[in-house]
Scaffold this motif. Structure first.
Motif, mmCIF file in Angstrom:
data_model
loop_
_atom_site.group_PDB
_atom_site.id
_atom_site.type_symbol
_atom_site.label_atom_id
_atom_site.label_comp_id
_atom_site.label_asym_id
_atom_site.label_seq_id
_atom_site.Cartn_x
_atom_site.Cartn_y
_atom_site.Cartn_z
ATOM 1 N N LYS A 199 47.178 55.599 50.703
ATOM 2 C CA LYS A 199 46.888 56.430 51.875
ATOM 3 C C LYS A 199 47.862 57.602 51.998
ATOM 4 C CE LYS A 199 44.884 52.584 54.508
ATOM 5 N NZ LYS A 199 45.083 51.627 55.624
ATOM 6 N N LEU A 200 49.053 57.428 51.395
ATOM 7 C CA LEU A 200 50.052 58.499 51.407
ATOM 8 C C LEU A 200 49.866 59.458 50.235
ATOM 9 C CD1 LEU A 200 53.142 56.283 52.335
ATOM 10 C CD2 LEU A 200 52.109 58.034 53.795
ATOM 11 N N GLY A 201 48.781 59.293 49.487
ATOM 12 C CA GLY A 201 48.472 60.227 48.412
ATOM 13 C C GLY A 201 49.002 59.836 47.055
ATOM 14 N N VAL A 202 49.489 58.609 46.920
ATOM 15 C CA VAL A 202 50.032 58.150 45.649
ATOM 16 C C VAL A 202 48.913 57.526 44.811
ATOM 17 C CG1 VAL A 202 51.686 56.613 44.537
ATOM 18 C CG2 VAL A 202 52.281 57.727 46.693
ATOM 19 N N ASN A 203 48.889 57.829 43.532
ATOM 20 C CA ASN A 203 47.941 57.218 42.602
ATOM 21 C C ASN A 203 48.503 55.856 42.184
ATOM 22 O OD1 ASN A 203 46.558 56.409 40.248
ATOM 23 N ND2 ASN A 203 46.067 58.526 39.718
ATOM 24 N N VAL A 204 47.868 54.776 42.609
ATOM 25 C CA VAL A 204 48.386 53.430 42.384
ATOM 26 C C VAL A 204 47.411 52.611 41.550
ATOM 27 C CG1 VAL A 204 49.169 51.280 43.458
ATOM 28 C CG2 VAL A 204 49.609 53.459 44.594
ATOM 29 N N ASN A 205 47.923 51.972 40.517
ATOM 30 C CA ASN A 205 47.174 50.983 39.749
ATOM 31 C C ASN A 205 47.951 49.677 39.760
ATOM 32 O OD1 ASN A 205 44.710 52.130 38.015
ATOM 33 N ND2 ASN A 205 46.243 53.732 38.253
ATOM 34 N N VAL A 206 47.237 48.569 39.874
ATOM 35 C CA VAL A 206 47.870 47.248 39.898
ATOM 36 C C VAL A 206 47.416 46.454 38.682
ATOM 37 C CG1 VAL A 206 48.105 45.066 41.149
ATOM 38 C CG2 VAL A 206 48.007 47.235 42.420
ATOM 39 N N LEU A 207 48.380 45.831 37.996
ATOM 40 C CA LEU A 207 48.101 44.855 36.947
ATOM 41 C C LEU A 207 48.406 43.466 37.496
ATOM 42 C CD1 LEU A 207 49.574 46.109 33.522
ATOM 43 C CD2 LEU A 207 47.207 46.178 34.302
ATOM 44 N N ALA A 208 47.441 42.559 37.403
ATOM 45 C CA ALA A 208 47.637 41.186 37.861
ATOM 46 C C ALA A 208 46.811 40.264 36.971
ATOM 47 C CB ALA A 208 47.198 41.039 39.318
ATOM 48 N N PRO A 209 47.193 38.992 36.886
ATOM 49 C CA PRO A 209 46.353 38.054 36.138
ATOM 50 C C PRO A 209 45.100 37.719 36.934
ATOM 51 C CG PRO A 209 48.167 36.887 37.161
ATOM 52 C CD PRO A 209 48.381 38.346 37.446
ATOM 53 N N TYR A 210 44.145 37.076 36.297
ATOM 54 C CA TYR A 210 43.012 36.563 37.054
ATOM 55 C C TYR A 210 43.529 35.601 38.128
ATOM 56 C CZ TYR A 210 39.933 38.426 33.441
ATOM 57 O OH TYR A 210 39.263 39.263 32.582
ATOM 58 N N PRO A 211 42.922 35.623 39.310
ATOM 59 C CA PRO A 211 43.435 34.760 40.392
ATOM 60 C C PRO A 211 43.415 33.293 39.995
ATOM 61 C CG PRO A 211 41.263 35.662 40.937
ATOM 62 C CD PRO A 211 41.740 36.388 39.729
ATOM 63 N N SER A 212 44.541 32.615 40.238
ATOM 64 C CA SER A 212 44.624 31.193 39.868
ATOM 65 C C SER A 212 45.601 30.425 40.750
ATOM 66 C CB SER A 212 45.038 31.042 38.400
ATOM 67 O OG SER A 212 46.271 31.671 38.152
ATOM 68 N N PHE A 213 46.045 31.043 41.855
ATOM 69 C CA PHE A 213 47.005 30.356 42.729
ATOM 70 C C PHE A 213 46.406 30.197 44.123
ATOM 71 C CE2 PHE A 213 50.439 30.199 45.820
ATOM 72 C CZ PHE A 213 51.248 29.224 45.279
ATOM 73 N N PRO A 214 46.482 29.000 44.715
ATOM 74 C CA PRO A 214 47.065 27.773 44.181
ATOM 75 C C PRO A 214 46.291 27.241 42.973
ATOM 76 C CG PRO A 214 46.862 27.646 46.566
ATOM 77 C CD PRO A 214 46.090 28.853 46.127
ATOM 78 N N SER A 215 47.023 26.569 42.118
ATOM 79 C CA SER A 215 46.447 26.093 40.856
ATOM 80 C C SER A 215 45.218 25.228 41.110
ATOM 81 C CB SER A 215 47.493 25.285 40.081
ATOM 82 O OG SER A 215 48.613 26.094 39.796
ATOM 83 N N GLY A 216 44.168 25.517 40.361
ATOM 84 C CA GLY A 216 42.940 24.745 40.462
ATOM 85 C C GLY A 216 41.971 25.206 41.523
ATOM 86 N N SER A 217 42.334 26.234 42.287
ATOM 87 C CA SER A 217 41.469 26.676 43.378
ATOM 88 C C SER A 217 40.520 27.801 42.974
ATOM 89 C CB SER A 217 42.320 27.120 44.578
ATOM 90 O OG SER A 217 43.211 28.157 44.226
ATOM 91 N N PHE A 218 40.657 28.317 41.741
ATOM 92 C CA PHE A 218 39.774 29.361 41.236
ATOM 93 C C PHE A 218 39.187 28.916 39.894
ATOM 94 C CE2 PHE A 218 42.676 31.644 44.015
ATOM 95 C CZ PHE A 218 41.842 32.532 44.680
ATOM 96 N N LYS A 219 37.989 29.398 39.621
ATOM 97 C CA LYS A 219 37.360 29.117 38.336
ATOM 98 C C LYS A 219 38.068 29.909 37.244
ATOM 99 C CE LYS A 219 32.864 29.073 36.004
ATOM 100 N NZ LYS A 219 31.408 29.397 36.132
ATOM 101 N N ARG A 220 38.344 29.268 36.133
ATOM 102 C CA ARG A 220 39.022 29.943 35.023
ATOM 103 C C ARG A 220 38.161 31.062 34.444
ATOM 104 N NH1 ARG A 220 41.614 24.932 31.520
ATOM 105 N NH2 ARG A 220 43.695 24.964 32.453
ATOM 106 N N LYS A 221 38.828 32.130 34.022
ATOM 107 C CA LYS A 221 38.166 33.229 33.323
ATOM 108 C C LYS A 221 38.832 33.412 31.966
ATOM 109 C CE LYS A 221 36.399 35.956 37.188
ATOM 110 N NZ LYS A 221 36.265 37.334 37.730
ATOM 111 N N TRP A 222 38.031 33.776 30.957
ATOM 112 C CA TRP A 222 38.540 33.836 29.595
ATOM 113 C C TRP A 222 38.454 35.223 28.977
ATOM 114 C CZ3 TRP A 222 41.201 29.653 28.494
ATOM 115 C CH2 TRP A 222 40.867 28.452 29.144
ATOM 116 N N SER A 223 37.856 36.206 29.665
ATOM 117 C CA SER A 223 37.772 37.554 29.105
ATOM 118 C C SER A 223 39.156 38.193 29.071
ATOM 119 C CB SER A 223 36.808 38.418 29.912
ATOM 120 O OG SER A 223 37.165 38.445 31.274
#
Length: 417
Positions: free
Chosen positions: A30-54
């Protein structure tokens, strides 16, 4: 300015750090900064998300550009050492590969820890591609792991981790820490670190999102956050027996985490199922209402020397929703309770926690006064909107050659976390 943020946690995960990184990214954008985020596929808490393999997926989340990278995803509650390390290592190793092919897309890299391994990507970004590197340090991960029994003091793994952290701190242009105590701990542990690099940038709270919702109060107190090993929730649960000798009151433990199953067992074994409920993970949008209709929020840190730097994000959220908090632990959380007048610190045992809760329940005027003071305090000092603006200003002021980063959280040490 083009910023790349590397974080182990990001929505749709509902941890405090996931929401904090999302808020930081949104406000910087919102302040005009170009932001990109790198994160793993969601997996926390453990076991609460379906695994992804791509290998990776790119998209946007409420306007924030996001790339999810493959990493090992534990699929059971409270995973063992091997599963945790695989989760913590595969993601940062993948970020290195991504950076090697995409270094031209950013000018500044922010690596958020814990876990400490997110800094892997900062090393090539700084040393190979001459990017500005900001270490966003929220936790003394090695110290906490030792005190909680996950890591053996003096082990080869600890020594390797310390050497790695030394390399990261020495090469970073700025080290952002949540509290003054955390910065001092880093400087004591790694004595060669230039103190000019270390700047307090609090966790804070999005005061536009967390605010007092006009709803009737319920006979309940609340814990909302990660249900992990650093929280003394067992003593809070046991305190409910004494509390309910005088008041008909429920404790809601909202969220998920490594010890949720253990706490549910403790609740059943002590016959407290009528007083303690575990609603599980809820959408973030529901939390302000649940906090506002509660009488008190609890933030029970274990009483460990290695946690004295910590102020849980949930404390700011309680205050923003104008409810007082009962905390446990020493150090920064006690300082915050005293400076804000928005909380009271109890000893880490059931009777003390119960007596502190009972004191507030018997004094509704005190509850209301503390709630108002807490909200005023976070409005003045801990708005994430202002923290993001201060961070942007600091990033623009980094002089890489002289290593004189300047960032202000807008408050003096007396007002810091």
């Amino acid at each position: 300015m083009r910023i790349l943020i590397i974080s182990q946690h990001f929505p749709p995960e509902k941890s405090g750090n996931a929401s904090r990184i999302f808020d930081m990214s949104s406000h910087l954008r919102k302040l005009g900064v170009n932001v990109n985020v790198l994160a793993p596929y969601p997996s926390f808490p453990s076991g609460s998300f379906k695994r992804k393999w791509s290998i990776s997926e790119s998209g946007t989340l409420n306007g924030v550009d996001l790339v999810n990278l493959f990493a090992w995803q534990p699929n059971r509650e409270d995973p063992g050492f091997v599963g945790r390390i695989a989760y913590y290592l595969t993601f940062p190793l993948h970020t290195i590969i991504w950076i090697l092919f995409n270094f031209s897309k950013f000018d500044v890299i922010i690596t958020s820890a814990p876990p400490i391994f997110t800094g892997f990507g900062g090393i090539p970004a700084k040393l190979l591609f001459k990017k500005k590197w900001v270490m966003d340090v929220r936790d003394l991960w090695i110290n906490a792991s030792i005190s909680l029994g996950f890591l053996k003091k003096g082990s080869l793994f600890e020594k390797m981790s310390r050497a790695y952290e030394q390399i990261c701190y020495s090469n970073a242009d700025m080290i952002c820490v949540t509290t003054e105590e955390l910065g001092q701990d880093i400087s004591r542990t790694y004595k060669s670190i230039d103190m000019k690099k270390i700047k307090v940038t609090p966790n804070g709270v999005d005061t536009d999102f967390f605010y007092p919702v006009d709803v009737p109060k319920k006979n309940q107190i609340i814990y909302a956050g990660n249900i992990g090993h650093a929280q003394d929730l067992e003593d809070v649960i046991l305190a409910m027996k004494k509390v309910n000798e005088q008041f008909d009151l429920k404790l809601l433990i909202v969220g998920d985490g490594d010890i949720k199953g253990y706490l549910e067992k403790i609740t059943i074994e002590n016959g407290l199922t009528d007083y303690v409920e575990f609603p599980g993970l809820l959408p973030r949008e529901e939390i302000p209402k649940m906090l506002s209709e509660s009488l008190i929020g609890v933030a029970p840190l274990k009483k460990l020397k290695t946690l004295e730097y910590a102020v849980p994000t949930k404390v700011y959220e309680y205050m923003a929703c104008r409810i007082p908090f009962v905390g446990c632990g020493e150090g920064e959380i006690r300082k915050l309770a005293e400076r804000s007048s928005g909380g009271i610190i109890a000893e880490n045992e059931p009777d003390s926690i119960a007596d502190t809760i009972l004191y507030l329940l018997k004094n509704p005027e005190k509850q209301a006064e503390m709630g108002k003071k807490g909200r005023a305090f976070v409005d003045k000092h801990y708005s994430r909107q202002q923290i993001a603006a201060n961070l942007k200003s600091g990033l623009e002021s980094i002089d890489v050659e002289k290593q004189i980063p300047i960032v202000s959280d807008g408050i003096s040490y007396a007002d810091s976390q």
